[in-house]
Design a protein around this motif. Sequence first.
Motif, short mmCIF file in Angstrom:
data_model
loop_
_atom_site.label_atom_id
_atom_site.label_comp_id
_atom_site.label_asym_id
_atom_site.label_seq_id
_atom_site.Cartn_x
_atom_site.Cartn_y
_atom_site.Cartn_z
N ALA A 2 0.82 -1.21 0.00
CA ALA A 2 0.00 0.00 0.00
C ALA A 2 0.85 1.26 0.00
CB ALA A 2 -0.92 -0.01 1.22
N VAL A 3 2.16 1.10 0.26
CA VAL A 3 3.06 2.25 0.30
C VAL A 3 3.73 2.40 -1.05
CG1 VAL A 3 5.04 3.30 1.45
CG2 VAL A 3 3.43 1.89 2.76
N SER A 4 3.61 3.54 -1.65
CA SER A 4 4.19 3.78 -2.97
C SER A 4 5.71 3.64 -2.91
CB SER A 4 3.82 5.18 -3.46
OG SER A 4 4.42 5.47 -4.70
N GLY A 5 6.27 2.91 -3.88
CA GLY A 5 7.71 2.74 -3.95
C GLY A 5 8.28 1.63 -3.09
N ILE A 6 7.44 0.94 -2.33
CA ILE A 6 7.89 -0.16 -1.46
C ILE A 6 7.25 -1.45 -1.94
CG2 ILE A 6 7.98 -1.09 0.88
CD1 ILE A 6 9.67 1.37 0.56
N LEU A 7 8.07 -2.49 -2.05
CA LEU A 7 7.60 -3.81 -2.46
C LEU A 7 7.88 -4.81 -1.36
CD1 LEU A 7 8.95 -3.90 -6.12
CD2 LEU A 7 6.63 -3.33 -5.39
N ASP A 8 7.05 -5.84 -1.28
CA ASP A 8 7.29 -6.98 -0.39
C ASP A 8 7.96 -8.09 -1.20
OD1 ASP A 8 6.49 -6.12 2.04
OD2 ASP A 8 4.50 -7.02 1.97
N VAL A 9 9.00 -8.67 -0.63
CA VAL A 9 9.70 -9.78 -1.28
C VAL A 9 9.56 -11.01 -0.39
CG1 VAL A 9 11.90 -10.63 -2.15
CG2 VAL A 9 11.33 -8.20 -2.38
#
Length: 239
Positions: free
Chosen positions: A50-57
């Motif tokens: 939900a946070v722009s520019g952050i991805l979950d790996v």
Amino acid sequence: GDVRVALRLVRTALSGSPPLGSTQRHGVERGDGNGVPAATGVHCRVCPTAVSGILDVHYIATVAGEYEVLVEVDGSPIRDVPTVVVLPAETDAGACLATGNGLHECVAGTPTSFEILARDAFGNVRDCADDDFTLLVRPACGAAPRATGFGSTLNGSSPGEMDGQRIGSVIGGEDGVYCASYGLTSSGDLWLEARLRDAHVAGSPFRLIAHPASACASACRVLIAPPPRLAAGGGGGGC
């Protein structure tokens, strides 16, 4: 942009975090730059947040050790190469290996030992010494064996009072190697069990032959047979 992540194993069997076999989540900031080219290893799943520019790996590793986290954005590797350490999972009884002559032979009254190598379900060596291994002996046939004072019995019971008696002790050492020791005062054909949390280690139970000890003068008895009774006037033979 298109973000791809992979883990590359660079060193095995190190201490650290996170634990092996569990799914981990790490935030990765979008970016670009020059760095180590992508390599095969542990494949990762990249999910938006939900946070722009952050991805979950997300990833699952099965080999304990230190990994480099390789990230590509639109085909270009990023400059920074962070690392993550994966620990062995919980010790798995069926993956543990027992070795040594003490698994199959012993001499009554003599301390006997063998080794247990602790491993997790993926074959990684457990480099801790806090697993609770136990030893049990039961007769292959006939009366239950008697244990000596080598090591300790559990549950406050006396040695050899029942089949499947817990005997001896298992002490952890370095590099996941445990020393198992026990002793018996009776000989016979037995089963020796090595267990972890009531589960058998690989190969358990082991067929164990307990040999008699050397003759001891103080334990020997002299038996004198009574002389034969003869009738009066009878001969006893001879020449």
